[in-house]
Design a protein around this motif. Structure first.
Motif, PDB file in Angstrom:
ATOM      1  N   PRO A  41      -6.574  -5.153   4.273  1.00 45.51           N
ATOM      2  CA  PRO A  41      -6.209  -6.400   4.970  1.00 45.51           C
ATOM      3  C   PRO A  41      -4.698  -6.612   5.098  1.00 45.51           C
ATOM      4  CG  PRO A  41      -7.904  -6.794   3.327  1.00 45.51           C
ATOM      5  CD  PRO A  41      -7.373  -5.424   3.070  1.00 45.51           C
ATOM      6  N   LEU A  42      -3.905  -5.870   4.302  1.00 39.30           N
ATOM      7  CA  LEU A  42      -2.449  -6.056   4.290  1.00 39.30           C
ATOM      8  C   LEU A  42      -1.706  -4.975   5.054  1.00 39.30           C
ATOM      9  CD1 LEU A  42      -2.115  -7.003   0.503  1.00 39.30           C
ATOM     10  CD2 LEU A  42      -2.298  -8.567   2.454  1.00 39.30           C
ATOM     11  N   ALA A  64      -0.983   3.743   4.980  1.00 45.94           N
ATOM     12  CA  ALA A  64      -1.396   2.351   5.007  1.00 45.94           C
ATOM     13  C   ALA A  64      -2.907   2.167   5.005  1.00 45.94           C
ATOM     14  CB  ALA A  64      -0.809   1.646   6.222  1.00 45.94           C
ATOM     15  N   SER A  65      -3.663   3.198   5.417  1.00 46.14           N
ATOM     16  CA  SER A  65      -5.098   3.007   5.466  1.00 46.14           C
ATOM     17  C   SER A  65      -5.711   3.253   4.099  1.00 46.14           C
ATOM     18  CB  SER A  65      -5.718   3.965   6.491  1.00 46.14           C
ATOM     19  OG  SER A  65      -5.472   5.296   6.118  1.00 46.14           O
ATOM     20  N   GLY A  66      -6.746   2.501   3.790  1.00 46.57           N
ATOM     21  CA  GLY A  66      -7.423   2.724   2.522  1.00 46.57           C
ATOM     22  C   GLY A  66      -7.691   1.435   1.788  1.00 46.57           C
ATOM     23  N   SER A  67      -8.316   1.575   0.652  1.00 48.58           N
ATOM     24  CA  SER A  67      -8.728   0.442  -0.163  1.00 48.58           C
ATOM     25  C   SER A  67      -7.596  -0.001  -1.071  1.00 48.58           C
ATOM     26  CB  SER A  67      -9.930   0.852  -1.010  1.00 48.58           C
ATOM     27  OG  SER A  67      -9.537   1.902  -1.900  1.00 48.58           O
ATOM     28  N   THR A  68      -7.833  -1.132  -1.756  1.00 42.05           N
ATOM     29  CA  THR A  68      -6.893  -1.564  -2.787  1.00 42.05           C
ATOM     30  C   THR A  68      -6.767  -0.489  -3.864  1.00 42.05           C
ATOM     31  OG1 THR A  68      -7.324  -3.916  -2.411  1.00 42.05           O
ATOM     32  CG2 THR A  68      -6.508  -3.299  -4.588  1.00 42.05           C
ATOM     33  N   GLN A  69      -7.882   0.125  -4.225  1.00 42.79           N
ATOM     34  CA  GLN A  69      -7.857   1.186  -5.230  1.00 42.79           C
ATOM     35  C   GLN A  69      -6.974   2.352  -4.766  1.00 42.79           C
ATOM     36  OE1 GLN A  69     -11.557   3.263  -5.878  1.00 42.79           O
ATOM     37  NE2 GLN A  69     -11.055   3.705  -8.007  1.00 42.79           N
ATOM     38  N   ALA A  70      -7.099   2.756  -3.494  1.00 40.97           N
ATOM     39  CA  ALA A  70      -6.296   3.865  -2.981  1.00 40.97           C
ATOM     40  C   ALA A  70      -4.820   3.519  -2.977  1.00 40.97           C
ATOM     41  CB  ALA A  70      -6.761   4.231  -1.575  1.00 40.97           C
ATOM     42  N   ALA A  71      -4.495   2.258  -2.663  1.00 47.81           N
ATOM     43  CA  ALA A  71      -3.087   1.844  -2.671  1.00 47.81           C
ATOM     44  C   ALA A  71      -2.502   1.960  -4.076  1.00 47.81           C
ATOM     45  CB  ALA A  71      -2.956   0.420  -2.139  1.00 47.81           C
ATOM     46  N   ALA A  88      -0.516  -5.038  -2.149  1.00 48.49           N
ATOM     47  CA  ALA A  88      -1.919  -4.943  -2.544  1.00 48.49           C
ATOM     48  C   ALA A  88      -2.363  -6.190  -3.285  1.00 48.49           C
ATOM     49  CB  ALA A  88      -2.131  -3.709  -3.428  1.00 48.49           C
ATOM     50  N   TYR A  89      -3.688  -6.356  -3.357  1.00 53.64           N
ATOM     51  CA  TYR A  89      -4.272  -7.347  -4.241  1.00 53.64           C
ATOM     52  C   TYR A  89      -4.318  -6.766  -5.655  1.00 53.64           C
ATOM     53  CZ  TYR A  89      -5.715  -9.246   0.278  1.00 53.64           C
ATOM     54  OH  TYR A  89      -5.729  -9.723   1.558  1.00 53.64           O
ATOM     55  N   GLU A  90      -4.720  -7.560  -6.614  1.00 51.06           N
ATOM     56  CA  GLU A  90      -4.642  -7.148  -8.009  1.00 51.06           C
ATOM     57  C   GLU A  90      -5.532  -5.940  -8.297  1.00 51.06           C
ATOM     58  OE1 GLU A  90      -6.749  -9.996 -10.736  1.00 51.06           O
ATOM     59  OE2 GLU A  90      -6.923 -11.160  -8.886  1.00 51.06           O
ATOM     60  N   PRO A  91      -5.109  -5.059  -9.202  1.00 53.43           N
ATOM     61  CA  PRO A  91      -5.927  -3.887  -9.539  1.00 53.43           C
ATOM     62  C   PRO A  91      -7.094  -4.271 -10.441  1.00 53.43           C
ATOM     63  CG  PRO A  91      -3.952  -3.929 -10.902  1.00 53.43           C
ATOM     64  CD  PRO A  91      -3.828  -5.072  -9.935  1.00 53.43           C
ATOM     65  N   SER A  92      -8.174  -3.530 -10.301  1.00 48.65           N
ATOM     66  CA  SER A  92      -9.326  -3.742 -11.171  1.00 48.65           C
ATOM     67  C   SER A  92      -9.012  -3.245 -12.575  1.00 48.65           C
ATOM     68  CB  SER A  92     -10.539  -2.980 -10.623  1.00 48.65           C
ATOM     69  OG  SER A  92     -10.305  -1.578 -10.697  1.00 48.65           O
ATOM     70  N   ALA A  93      -9.871  -3.594 -13.526  1.00 49.04           N
ATOM     71  CA  ALA A  93      -9.689  -3.114 -14.892  1.00 49.04           C
ATOM     72  C   ALA A  93      -9.766  -1.597 -14.944  1.00 49.04           C
ATOM     73  CB  ALA A  93     -10.750  -3.740 -15.799  1.00 49.04           C
ATOM     74  N   ALA A  94     -10.682  -1.006 -14.153  1.00 52.57           N
ATOM     75  CA  ALA A  94     -10.804   0.451 -14.126  1.00 52.57           C
ATOM     76  C   ALA A  94      -9.544   1.095 -13.555  1.00 52.57           C
ATOM     77  CB  ALA A  94     -12.031   0.851 -13.304  1.00 52.57           C
ATOM     78  N   ARG A 214      -8.881 -14.578   3.483  1.00 47.56           N
ATOM     79  CA  ARG A 214      -8.631 -15.442   4.638  1.00 47.56           C
ATOM     80  C   ARG A 214      -7.848 -14.694   5.706  1.00 47.56           C
ATOM     81  NH1 ARG A 214      -4.636 -18.729   6.666  1.00 47.56           N
ATOM     82  NH2 ARG A 214      -5.312 -20.654   7.698  1.00 47.56           N
ATOM     83  N   LEU A 215      -6.872 -13.906   5.287  1.00 49.51           N
ATOM     84  CA  LEU A 215      -6.077 -13.126   6.230  1.00 49.51           C
ATOM     85  C   LEU A 215      -6.958 -12.182   7.027  1.00 49.51           C
ATOM     86  CD1 LEU A 215      -3.043 -12.638   7.010  1.00 49.51           C
ATOM     87  CD2 LEU A 215      -3.082 -10.734   5.401  1.00 49.51           C
ATOM     88  N   LEU A 216      -7.917 -11.556   6.352  1.00 53.01           N
ATOM     89  CA  LEU A 216      -8.783 -10.590   7.020  1.00 53.01           C
ATOM     90  C   LEU A 216      -9.680 -11.249   8.049  1.00 53.01           C
ATOM     91  CD1 LEU A 216      -9.845  -7.685   7.237  1.00 53.01           C
ATOM     92  CD2 LEU A 216     -11.419  -8.214   5.356  1.00 53.01           C
TER      93      LEU A 216
END
Length: 289
Positions: A41-42, A64-71, A88-94, A214-216
């Motif tokens: 989304p960013l 730029a393409s990919g998931s939050t995890q990929a970023a 990016a948005y916050e990283p998961s615990a994993a 919301r941005l998305l």
């Protein structure tokens, strides 16, 4: 972060009372934009940031393409030894554990806020849910829209991938340790002879309930078939996020795998400045205080 030599002042400095107030504020320009990636989304935000700060207006972010995890994974220096930044948005615990396993020394700064929004189909008569109702729906305690003032039909809930930044924020802010029960799943082809079940993509029907950015849903991929629900009676906007009436803030982070890159430090510095906050507002984000 301190201002650094890697940023050039593109407009003249306003000297003590010598220039009329109508003069434009100074803009900053990066001589060489760093390697960068972004949550999906960013991506447009990252591209527009480069166009704002770089001498090369035709630049397209190669990662730029990919998931939050990929970023976040792009910050791992074993794989990518060069300094780089991500939006990016916050990283998961994993993902945090993976960064730690690779001894990745990363740092992050909140540059602004998106909003985590609850979505349903446009034909659903329900307009608002409380935070407690959302939690009870995803926990399996509320299973029919009639229980929250809607039609007599089962609620079909949608979630995100477990390493999604949106899923991470939803679990932290909404579920607060309570497990999600029975999200909609689909079978996916993985490779020859192997299929697996995974979370399904959101379908905007009147029985559906999901969450997104919301941005998305308002700018990147808007759809007339979607309805954004109020949460605790409030819609997501700059005023309700600032005064806390809308409870689901979604921090947008500028993160990097280095504390010493002057250009990344300068870009962060500019985004936290008055002109930078104004620019972020123009891009659809809510600025930090």
């Amino acid at each position: 972060m301190k201002r650094i030599a890697g940023l050039l002042i593109a407009a003249g400095l306003v000297l003590n009372g010598c220039v009329a107030k109508s003069e434009p504020e100074p803009a900053y320009q990066a001589e060489s934009f760093p390697l960068a990636a972004a949550s999906w989304p960013l991506q447009s935000l990252l591209q527009n940031l480069h166009r704002q700060l770089s001498p090369d207006p035709d630049w397209l972010p190669p990662e730029a393409s990919g998931s939050t995890q990929a970023a976040w994974r792009s910050l791992i220096q074993v794989v990518n030894p060069q300094p780089r930044m991500i939006l990016a948005y916050e990283p998961s615990a994993a993902m945090r554990r993976e960064l730690q396993d690779y001894d990745t020394l990363w740092q992050a700064q909140t540059i602004g806020y998106d909003a985590l929004v609850m979505i349903t189909g446009s034909e659903n008569p329900v307009d608002s849910l409380s935070l407690d109702q959302i939690r009870d729906i995803y926990a399996g305690k509320i299973t029919n829209w009639k229980q929250v003032g809607g039609l007599d039909q089962p609620i079909r809930i949608y979630a995100q991938d477990e390493n999604s930044g949106l899923q991470t924020a939803f679990e932290r802010q909404v579920m607060q340790g309570v497990s999600i029960v029975n999200p909609t799943l689909d079978w996916f082809y993985e490779r020859a002879g192997v299929v697996r079940q995974a979370v399904a993509a959101f379908t905007p029907t009147s029985d559906a309930l999901g969450f997104s950015s919301r941005l998305l849903v308002s700018q990147v991929n808007p759809s007339p078939d979607l309805k954004l629900l109020r949460v605790n009676g409030a819609s997501a906007n700059a005023k309700t996020l600032e005064n806390g009436k809308y409870p689901l803030k979604l921090p947008v982070l500028l993160a990097s795998n280095t504390a010493s890159d002057a250009t990344i430090a300068g870009i962060t510095d500019w985004l936290l400045s008055v002109p930078g906050k104004r620019w972020l507002s123009d891009q659809g984000l809510f600025p930090t205080q």
